[in-house]
Write an enzyme that holds these catalytic residues in place. Structure first.
Site, PDB file in Angstrom:
ATOM      1  N   ASN A  43       0.533  -1.446  -0.236  1.00  6.93           N
ATOM      2  CA  ASN A  43       0.146  -0.262  -0.139  1.00  6.93           C
ATOM      3  C   ASN A  43       0.900   1.012  -0.035  1.00  6.93           C
ATOM      4  OD1 ASN A  43      -1.806   1.681   0.468  1.00  6.93           O
ATOM      5  ND2 ASN A  43      -2.148   1.512   2.694  1.00  6.93           N
ATOM      6  N   LYS A  84       0.194   3.987  -0.274  1.00  5.07           N
ATOM      7  CA  LYS A  84      -0.491   5.588  -0.101  1.00  5.07           C
ATOM      8  C   LYS A  84      -0.231   6.389  -0.852  1.00  5.07           C
ATOM      9  CE  LYS A  84      -0.006   3.413   4.947  1.00  5.07           C
ATOM     10  NZ  LYS A  84      -0.331   3.293   6.028  1.00  5.07           N
ATOM     11  N   HIS A 144      -9.466   1.083   5.133  1.00  3.29           N
ATOM     12  CA  HIS A 144      -7.565   0.700   5.801  1.00  3.29           C
ATOM     13  C   HIS A 144      -8.104   1.272   7.148  1.00  3.29           C
ATOM     14  CE1 HIS A 144      -4.013   2.579   6.107  1.00  3.29           C
ATOM     15  NE2 HIS A 144      -3.417   1.287   5.514  1.00  3.29           N
ATOM     16  N   GLU A 197      -4.876  -4.988  10.635  1.00  2.00           N
ATOM     17  CA  GLU A 197      -4.012  -4.386  10.805  1.00  2.00           C
ATOM     18  C   GLU A 197      -3.855  -3.364  12.401  1.00  2.00           C
ATOM     19  OE1 GLU A 197      -2.620  -2.642   6.644  1.00  2.00           O
ATOM     20  OE2 GLU A 197      -3.790  -1.920   7.409  1.00  2.00           O
ATOM     21  N   GLY A 257       2.758   2.319  10.771  1.00  2.85           N
ATOM     22  CA  GLY A 257       3.682   3.108  10.597  1.00  2.85           C
ATOM     23  C   GLY A 257       4.385   3.474  11.431  1.00  2.85           C
ATOM     24  N   SER A 305       3.665  -2.000  10.086  1.00  2.00           N
ATOM     25  CA  SER A 305       5.312  -2.015  10.325  1.00  2.00           C
ATOM     26  C   SER A 305       6.228  -3.239   9.850  1.00  2.00           C
ATOM     27  CB  SER A 305       5.390  -2.213  11.740  1.00  2.00           C
ATOM     28  OG  SER A 305       4.999  -0.449  12.446  1.00  2.00           O
TER      29      SER A 305
HETATM   30  P1  PGA Z   1       3.433   0.534   7.546  1.00  2.00           P
HETATM   31  O1  PGA Z   1       1.354   0.469   6.862  1.00  2.00           O
HETATM   32  O2  PGA Z   1       3.531  -1.170   7.077  1.00  2.00           O
HETATM   33  O3  PGA Z   1       3.628   1.593   6.884  1.00  2.00           O
HETATM   34  O4  PGA Z   1       3.586   0.226   8.999  1.00  2.00           O
HETATM   35  C1  PGA Z   1       0.862  -0.419   7.081  1.00  2.00           C
HETATM   36  C2  PGA Z   1      -0.286   0.076   6.232  1.00  2.00           C
HETATM   37  O5  PGA Z   1      -1.030   0.925   6.935  1.00  2.00           O
HETATM   38  O6  PGA Z   1      -1.259  -0.892   5.273  1.00  2.00           O
END
Ligand code: PGA
Length: 250
Positions: free
Chosen positions: A9, A11, A95, A167, A173, A213
């Protein structure tokens, strides 16, 4: 046996040139016999270019969101039909950033899930609890509310085209990954929900990704848990090297 599914993803990141370069690097870097399904979800404005860049490879393309209506006066939105028209296979729905930053409810997500399925797009439906919800002992309640609401009216047959992603919002993040045991416990609960809400066949076949993460260094331990069938990757999906490292761990 569930085939692992790794999705990136991106983003609201990358330029068009970066998006095409990343997609091309993944398309050529992935082994045709990789033991995983792989998808990338770039920003909507780059979907077309990324579909072209991965054409003929084992990399599929998904969108990060869509509107539930087919067309009309919805300024700024993209319909599922548009996504399908340009060659998307998947769409991420619900999400945590859509739920918590843009105020989407499970019933909003549910409408999108039905539209996507009717069009033949495969939704990746996300659920997950906030840190304060986990600390208040509400993890199971929050995830089951999101699952019931987001999947309302979705049939057992339709579940063959649905991927779920757990998640935990506190792990997205933040660099604070859930321990493999914490993630596995929720994944096992989600599978129990599927058995209860649908049947054993659905519970045994639906893939449940973990997200939050995920990095090449922790992917192996997470993905070796019995109920974790893949990963939805944010930050680490923005570099071909780290995303290919996660795919290799699968
Ligand atoms: P991240 O995001 O791997 O940067 O923690 C995961 C997501 O939001 O799908």
């Amino acid at each position: 046996m569930r085939r692992p599914f790794i999705a990136g993803n991106w983003k609201m990141n990358t330029t068009k040139a970066d998006a095409v370069a990343l997609a091309s690097a993944l398309a050529s870097g992935i082994n045709a016999d990789a033991n995983a399904d792989v998808a990338v979800c770039p920003p909507g404005v780059y979907l077309d270019a990324v579909v072209a860049a991965v054409s003929g490879s084992a990399v599929a393309v998904g969108a990060q969101n869509m509107h539930h209506e087919a067309s009309g006066a919805y300024t700024g939105e993209l319909s599922g039909g548009m996504l399908q028209d340009i060659g998307c296979t998947y769409v991420i729905l619900g999400h945590s950033e859509r739920r918590h930053v843009f105020g989407e409810s499970s019933s909003d997500v549910n409408k999108k899930v039905h539209t996507a399925l009717a069009l033949g797009l495969k939704p990746i439906v996300c659920v997950g609890e906030l840190l304060e919800e986990r600390e208040a002992g509400k993890t199971a309640d929050v995830n089951s509310e999101q699952l019931y609401g987001s999947l309302a009216g979705v049939t057992a047959e339709q579940m063959a085209n649905v991927t779920l992603a757990y998640e935990p919002v506190w792990a997205i993040g933040t660099g604070k990954v859930a321990t493999p045991e914490q993630a596995e416990a929720v994944h096992a609960d989600i599978r129990k929900f599927l058995a209860y809400r649908y049947n054993d066949e659905v519970a045994n076949s639906v893939r449940i990704q973990y997200g939050g993460s995920v990095k090449p260094g922790n992917a192996n331990e997470l993905l070796s848990q019995p109920n974790i069938d893949g990963a939805l990757v944010g930050g680490a999906a923005l570099s071909a090297e780290s995303f290919l490292g996660i795919i290799a761990a699968a």
